[in-house]
Design a protein around this motif. Structure first.
Motif: not given
Length: 276
Positions: A9, A11, A38, A40, A51, A68, A70, A259
């Motif tokens: 993952e 960011f 992935s 975030t 993203t 991701h 939300s 992570y």
């Protein structure tokens, strides 16, 4: 390890310098051949555009990428538009989460829970996406009880999620207990273990306080005893997390989700020990 669902993952970077740095990190981590990367988003979807850009870049490099998504603060129309963008880009994997409310944010948009988001994605896009959702072996910090939390997890799977990724943890028993409880409810999706490498004691304490992940006392005491000796913190962290990963895989975990914090060294070091 090839038979396992191994993923990493990131960011989305906020600056051009951060984007350059992440490209270099990605090149190193791509050598480990993860199943996917992935990406975030920020609180309230503040970096959803970042993203998408990061995901498209990863995809253009020939790797599978999972944004991701939300639902906090989102409307049906805004989420429909984002899903359409993902589909147009040929993205087939999503991590669907409720997300955190940004500070000072009053409402929660049209969706309150992740299961409502999963249901919406399935209704809008059918089986186009492989959907991952979150699981909390040590209980979501806002859940009323472990039973309530497990029921919330069940609703996400029943709404159409394909698999789950856990919040990070350092107590393997919590993970195995959670998986057993999920299986007793007939939830037979893969539950991949979320792994947070230990490289910085104060950062780890801050993250863990926020997300409710427990750091076992013996680990905390040992980390604190190293003071500012970052080499010792990293060496000890590497031992602790590698041994956790070994136990998880030996106990039947279908995979590991790292992570990475947009860093390559710790994830690579753990991985190299696991494949020996």
């Amino acid at each position: 390890m090839e038979t396992h669902n191994f993923s990493i993952e990131f960011f989305p970077p906020k600056t051009d310098e951060g984007a350059d740095k992440l490209r270099a990190v990605r090149q190193k981590l791509a050598l480990l051949a993860p199943k996917y990367f992935s990406v975030t988003f920020g609180a309230g979807g503040t970096t959803q555009q970042g993203t998408l850009q990061t995901v498209l870049e990863i995809k253009s490099e020939g790797y599978e990428a999972a944004p991701h998504l939300s639902c906090v603060g989102g409307t049906r129309d805004s989420l429909r538009a984002i899903l359409q963008q993902f589909q147009d880009a040929g993205i087939r994997r999503l991590v669907a989460l409720r997300g955190d409310l940004p500070s000072g944010y009053g409402g929660a948009g049209e969706f309150r829970y992740a299961n409502e988001l999963v249901e919406f994605i399935r209704k809008e896009t059918g089986d186009w996406f492989h959907i991952e959702v979150a699981a909390y072996p040590e209980m979501h910090p806002q859940a009323r009880s472990p039973q309530d939390d497990l029921q919330a997890f069940a609703r996400k799977i029943q709404a159409g999620a394909n698999a789950a990724i856990t919040q990070y943890f350092y107590n393997a028993d919590a993970y195995f207990q959670f998986v057993d409880n999920a299986r007793k409810l007939g939830l037979d999706v893969p539950i991949v273990a979320g792994i947070m490498p230990i490289t910085n004691y104060t950062q780890l304490m801050r993250f863990s306080d926020m997300c409710g992940a427990e750091i076992p006392r013996w680990v905390r005491v040992k980390l604190a005893s190293f003071g500012d000796d970052s080499a010792s913190i990293k060496a000890f962290g590497l031992d602790v997390v590698t041994s956790l990963c070994e136990r998880l895989l030996a106990g039947g975990a279908p995979g590991l989700h790292f992570y990475s914090m947009n860093q390559a060294v710790a994830t690579t070091a753990i991985w190299q020990r696991l494949v020996k």
